[in-house]
Design a protein around this motif. Structure first.
Motif, PDB file in Angstrom:
ATOM      1  N   ARG A 218       0.856  -1.197   0.000  1.00  8.96           N
ATOM      2  CA  ARG A 218       0.000   0.000   0.000  1.00  8.96           C
ATOM      3  C   ARG A 218       0.886   1.239   0.000  1.00  8.96           C
ATOM      4  O   ARG A 218       1.824   1.340   0.791  1.00  8.96           O
ATOM      5  N   PRO A 219       0.591   2.193  -0.884  1.00 11.90           N
ATOM      6  CA  PRO A 219       1.340   3.453  -0.809  1.00 11.90           C
ATOM      7  C   PRO A 219       1.209   4.056   0.587  1.00 11.90           C
ATOM      8  O   PRO A 219       0.183   3.878   1.255  1.00 11.90           O
ATOM      9  N   ALA A 220       2.254   4.756   1.036  1.00  9.32           N
ATOM     10  CA  ALA A 220       2.206   5.379   2.365  1.00  9.32           C
ATOM     11  C   ALA A 220       1.108   6.426   2.432  1.00  9.32           C
ATOM     12  O   ALA A 220       0.459   6.597   3.463  1.00  9.32           O
ATOM     13  N   ARG A 245       7.725  13.276 -13.235  1.00 10.06           N
ATOM     14  CA  ARG A 245       8.028  13.826 -11.907  1.00 10.06           C
ATOM     15  C   ARG A 245       7.886  12.763 -10.828  1.00 10.06           C
ATOM     16  O   ARG A 245       8.580  12.800  -9.811  1.00 10.06           O
ATOM     17  N   LEU A 246       6.955  11.821 -11.041  1.00  8.25           N
ATOM     18  CA  LEU A 246       6.586  10.894  -9.963  1.00  8.25           C
ATOM     19  C   LEU A 246       7.009   9.454 -10.219  1.00  8.25           C
ATOM     20  O   LEU A 246       6.524   8.524  -9.562  1.00  8.25           O
ATOM     21  N   ALA A 247       7.915   9.257 -11.179  1.00  3.57           N
ATOM     22  CA  ALA A 247       8.464   7.909 -11.426  1.00  3.57           C
ATOM     23  C   ALA A 247       7.370   6.884 -11.676  1.00  3.57           C
ATOM     24  O   ALA A 247       7.478   5.732 -11.266  1.00  3.57           O
ATOM     25  N   LEU A 249       4.171   6.881 -10.596  1.00  2.00           N
ATOM     26  CA  LEU A 249       3.285   6.580  -9.453  1.00  2.00           C
ATOM     27  C   LEU A 249       1.866   7.126  -9.613  1.00  2.00           C
ATOM     28  O   LEU A 249       1.116   7.198  -8.652  1.00  2.00           O
ATOM     29  N   GLY A 288      -0.198   7.589  -5.545  1.00  2.00           N
ATOM     30  CA  GLY A 288       0.112   6.887  -4.296  1.00  2.00           C
ATOM     31  C   GLY A 288       1.618   6.936  -4.093  1.00  2.00           C
ATOM     32  O   GLY A 288       2.358   6.454  -4.945  1.00  2.00           O
ATOM     33  N   LEU A 289       2.053   7.492  -2.985  1.00  2.00           N
ATOM     34  CA  LEU A 289       3.475   7.821  -2.835  1.00  2.00           C
ATOM     35  C   LEU A 289       4.140   7.085  -1.679  1.00  2.00           C
ATOM     36  O   LEU A 289       3.483   6.604  -0.761  1.00  2.00           O
ATOM     37  N   PRO A 290       5.472   7.018  -1.745  1.00  2.00           N
ATOM     38  CA  PRO A 290       6.234   6.437  -0.635  1.00  2.00           C
ATOM     39  C   PRO A 290       6.250   7.364   0.573  1.00  2.00           C
ATOM     40  O   PRO A 290       5.851   8.528   0.488  1.00  2.00           O
ATOM     41  N   GLN A 291       6.735   6.808   1.670  1.00  2.00           N
ATOM     42  CA  GLN A 291       6.972   7.613   2.880  1.00  2.00           C
ATOM     43  C   GLN A 291       7.811   8.830   2.524  1.00  2.00           C
ATOM     44  O   GLN A 291       8.601   8.790   1.600  1.00  2.00           O
ATOM     45  N   ALA A 292       7.661   9.891   3.297  1.00  2.00           N
ATOM     46  CA  ALA A 292       8.491  11.089   3.182  1.00  2.00           C
ATOM     47  C   ALA A 292       8.071  11.991   2.028  1.00  2.00           C
ATOM     48  O   ALA A 292       8.690  13.007   1.779  1.00  2.00           O
ATOM     49  N   LEU A 293       7.027  11.612   1.296  1.00  6.09           N
ATOM     50  CA  LEU A 293       6.487  12.540   0.303  1.00  6.09           C
ATOM     51  C   LEU A 293       5.038  12.824   0.654  1.00  6.09           C
ATOM     52  O   LEU A 293       4.288  11.922   1.009  1.00  6.09           O
TER      53      LEU A 293
ATOM     54  N   ARG B 245       7.833   0.917   2.803  1.00  2.28           N
ATOM     55  CA  ARG B 245       8.352   2.295   2.943  1.00  2.28           C
ATOM     56  C   ARG B 245       8.357   3.027   1.605  1.00  2.28           C
ATOM     57  O   ARG B 245       8.192   4.248   1.565  1.00  2.28           O
ATOM     58  N   ALA B 247       6.511   2.278  -1.299  1.00  5.44           N
ATOM     59  CA  ALA B 247       5.340   2.161  -2.179  1.00  5.44           C
ATOM     60  C   ALA B 247       5.604   1.282  -3.396  1.00  5.44           C
ATOM     61  O   ALA B 247       5.121   1.556  -4.491  1.00  5.44           O
ATOM     62  N   PRO B 290      10.852   8.996  -7.303  1.00  2.63           N
ATOM     63  CA  PRO B 290      10.368  10.243  -7.889  1.00  2.63           C
ATOM     64  C   PRO B 290      11.267  11.423  -7.502  1.00  2.63           C
ATOM     65  O   PRO B 290      12.118  11.306  -6.608  1.00  2.63           O
ATOM     66  N   GLN B 291      11.021  12.547  -8.158  1.00  2.00           N
ATOM     67  CA  GLN B 291      11.660  13.810  -7.772  1.00  2.00           C
ATOM     68  C   GLN B 291      11.429  14.078  -6.289  1.00  2.00           C
ATOM     69  O   GLN B 291      10.433  13.663  -5.730  1.00  2.00           O
TER      70      GLN B 291
END
Lengths: 469, 469
Positions: A218-220, A245-247, A249, A288-293, B245, B247, B290-291
């Motif tokens: 699950r995305p963070a 920009r979002l690789a 995602l 849906g993004l990783p932690q820290a974004l 962590r 995604a 991502p960026q």
């Protein structure tokens, strides 16, 4: 030639099954969502195990009785009802709805064909995972039907179609043999891809009884925005910007035309309109993004970049999960608004992404030259999949367009085909589009399909009349 | 029964083709990488267009002459050489190596079957896109072969196998008809998945002549780390931690055993060892982000989290692209070091992820009870795909183990099968594993495969003896 599922056949079959497995089809088994193809009242089998399915198929093969597999009954091309021909046996998988296992460390899950898609979502969530297949009918559609039709939906851009989300199958083949292919493997190159062949075959090559599904981390955090774009071409440029920009995602990228907002205002005023002054074209973007974004920050930055590039004129970024749900409600209410307005003709098409703007412009112009209908063009732009539907002009009735319906569809499908597109992007062929497949299908592919069908189902018992005549 | 590709047949075929399309096979056409299956010296066809391929296949079908498709010759299961039987016509796609088109806004690309994988990577890069299929032989393997064998490699975890990266195919079927299926569509549910069936069929159902490939947005930045883990189980737990962590942005997760480092030290001392004191188990993790996210920071944070959880004892995070390349060189040199040491037996297996630790423990113990061989277990742990190879003890020779080879393989494959795994994860069946497929394959699947083969290739001209006897 097939024989009807008559009382003699049914009593012989009943003797081979536990009690209560054969009954009469209910209305829900005989009605498809558009109400155009009424099923024939007759018997329905409700097996509770794969062995029982095999017993049923063996009996049907021996007696040359047709079998129509039935999942949740939500298919839109009449693959699940057989309105004519020798009375078939409906085979409902609804009682085979067990979760056979969840393997969070593998990101896999084993489910029976009758499990409802929303229940699969819930079971994945319990394991802190995502099963991303997402469609309007998920509350009643069953995974066996989703797989048999290679269902698409709103998250294909990132996660793929049903076929891409399935690692293995258990199925009963037309001779009643059981294909034990429930592998939980990401890599398995041991022979032809029977899994992939059964997926999307709409029950014409066998009955899927269980599946091994891929789960996703699950995305963070997720984010959603509604962005007013200058044109379909600008929408596609914005998608490219977002992906780079979002690789990659971006999980959803839905196109909404002002017609859709107008239809909502007309028929479902309870759905809150996002913009006081509705733009001609709108996209809903979901990420849906990783932690820290932070998704809202990422979408605001995308808005600014899109605005600077002249692609986006206005926008709303969801600031909460409630607001995300509200944005999605707008998108997901459009099919219901469409239904309430009443389509003259609807089309589930896909196009190479770069052809989408030209198609929208040229089809719109050509159709405007033909009649005064209204067009609602919306859908999964990120996949090139548009639901391109024609409606009566304001104040006129569907019946006024009866003489024009076929010509409108012919124009749309001819143009789609000429541009390298598909006349059935995610719904399948069923019985509705058999003639379209014959018209537009590649002749070599059709010949191969017929040869495969004859080889695996020599008596033609599996879903007779669906996909191939 | 098939007829040989004799001079009469060849002169009739030559009359139907432009000059220079038929010649004698060179050594490279007749040699597979392991040198075990020598091809028969004979003719090779070098068509330059799909029409020419169709002419060749039609002639072979009419004359009942076998056809062995040849791409880059890098296959590891002898699918590309036919050591016995009536002399076949080799069909090399090497002259059909054009890039037919790149569509960056669609993330698609059209390539001919003879295009070398590394050239496809380069063409994607020019368009600022990624074609993620990545394997050791990418400098000489051709995409037609990659697709025919459903190639895997190091990036399957994130991007899928070759089948997952292909949207459409052009192919010549065994009757010489051309399947025009080069669609650039993400969604297309118009009939059976002939594309998916031809992919992985190893040239036994037709010849792939061109493909429509998926491209991916390039991550803004990539990162790589080498992490010493306590065990395979700890490695898998670390993978789960990384995926949740990030995604799902882990693109490579490779397992390395100390044996691999020892083999490198022994045979390739020029490859720099990462740790002064080599750990027993190491993983190489590769991520693409991502960026606004820094991969080195993300990997350092993962290291700390893994360390805190008792999973990771030591680690190196690449601080530059050069260092990333150095880490990958370690992983990618292991197959060459293995070759230099000389395997007694090698196995390309996959397992359900959660069974990997048990397999490694139990197979290792059982094999140790059988002989004093060394085991090098490495590979694509993220996909459950291990290359599990047996080597002579230090100071002994391969020949010393001749009597044990078959029993070692039987033990490994039986255990893999019992755990729900695959005896050919990414290499395919070819001619090497035909008996293994018969032994472990699901009977219903094998029967369906034989029926499909007979239906599409009734004379058995396509790659005779590969996959199915």
């Amino acid at each position: 030639m097939l024989n009807p599922a008559d009382s003699g056949f049914l009593s012989r079959l009943a003797a081979e099954l536990p009690d209560g497995r054969l009954t009469s089809a209910e209305a829900r088994h005989l009605t498809e969502p558009r109400g155009r193809y009424p099923g024939q009242p007759g018997p329905v089998a409700l097996p509770r195990s794969t062995e029982e399915v095999a017993t049923i198929i063996r009996a049907c093969a021996a007696a040359r009785v047709g079998v129509v597999p039935w999942g949740g009954g939500t298919g839109l091309v009449a693959g699940q009802v057989m309105p004519e021909g020798p009375l078939p046996l409906l085979l409902s998988l609804e009682k085979m709805n067990r979760l056979r296992g969840v393997f969070p460390s593998e990101n896999t899950m084993l489910v029976e064909a009758g499990m409802i898609l929303a229940d699969i979502h819930a079971a994945a969530l319990v394991a802190d995972r995502l099963f991303p297949l997402s469609l309007a009918s998920e509350g009643s559609a069953r995974i066996g039907g989703n797989l048999s039709t290679n269902a698409g939906g709103t998250a294909v851009l990132r996660y793929g179609n049903a076929r891409d989300l399935c690692l293995g199958l258990e199925a009963v083949l037309p001779d009643g043999s059981i294909f034990h292919g429930l592998k939980r493997l990401r890599k398995d190159n041991t022979g032809y891809d029977l899994r992939g062949l059964l997926i999307g075959a709409e029950g014409t090559l066998g009955v899927i009884t269980a599946a091994s599904l891929k789960l996703m981390p699950r995305p963070a955090a997720n984010g959603t925005a509604l962005l007013a774009v200058a044109s379909p071409a600008a929408a596609l440029e914005l998608l490219g910007l977002a992906q780079s920009r979002l690789a990659g995602l971006v999980s959803g990228f839905e196109l909404i035309h002002r017609s859709g907002l107008d239809f909502l205002a007309e028929t479902m005023p309870q759905v809150r309109q996002p913009f006081a002054d509705p733009p001609e074209w709108l996209v809903l973007i979901d990420i849906g993004l990783p932690q820290a974004l932070d998704p809202a920050e990422a979408l605001e930055a995308l808005f600014l970049a899109g605005h600077e590039a002249g692609l986006v004129s206005d926008g709303l970024v969801a600031q909460s999960e409630a607001q995300r749900a509200e944005f999605w409600t707008i998108r997901e209410s459009i099919p219901e608004a469409n239904r309430l307005v009443g389509a003259v003709a609807s089309h589930d098409i896909s196009l190479p992404l770069s052809e989408v703007p030209r198609f929208i412009a040229e089809a719109g112009a050509a159709l405007a030259g033909m009649a005064d209908w209204r067009i609602n063009c919306f859908g999964h732009l990120g996949d090139g999949n548009l639901h391109y539907n024609l409606y009566p002009a304001r104040g006129r009735k569907r019946g006024d367009y009866d003489a024009l319906r076929a010509a409108g569809t012919r124009l749309v499908h001819d143009m789609v085909d000429a541009m390298g597109g598909s006349v059935s992007a995610e719904h399948g062929i069923g019985r509705l589009k058999v003639a379209e497949l014959e018209r537009y299908g590649d002749p070599a592919k059709l010949a191969a399909m017929r040869a495969i069908k004859a080889a695996l189902d020599p008596h033609g018992i599996m879903n007779p009349g669906a996909v191939l005549r």
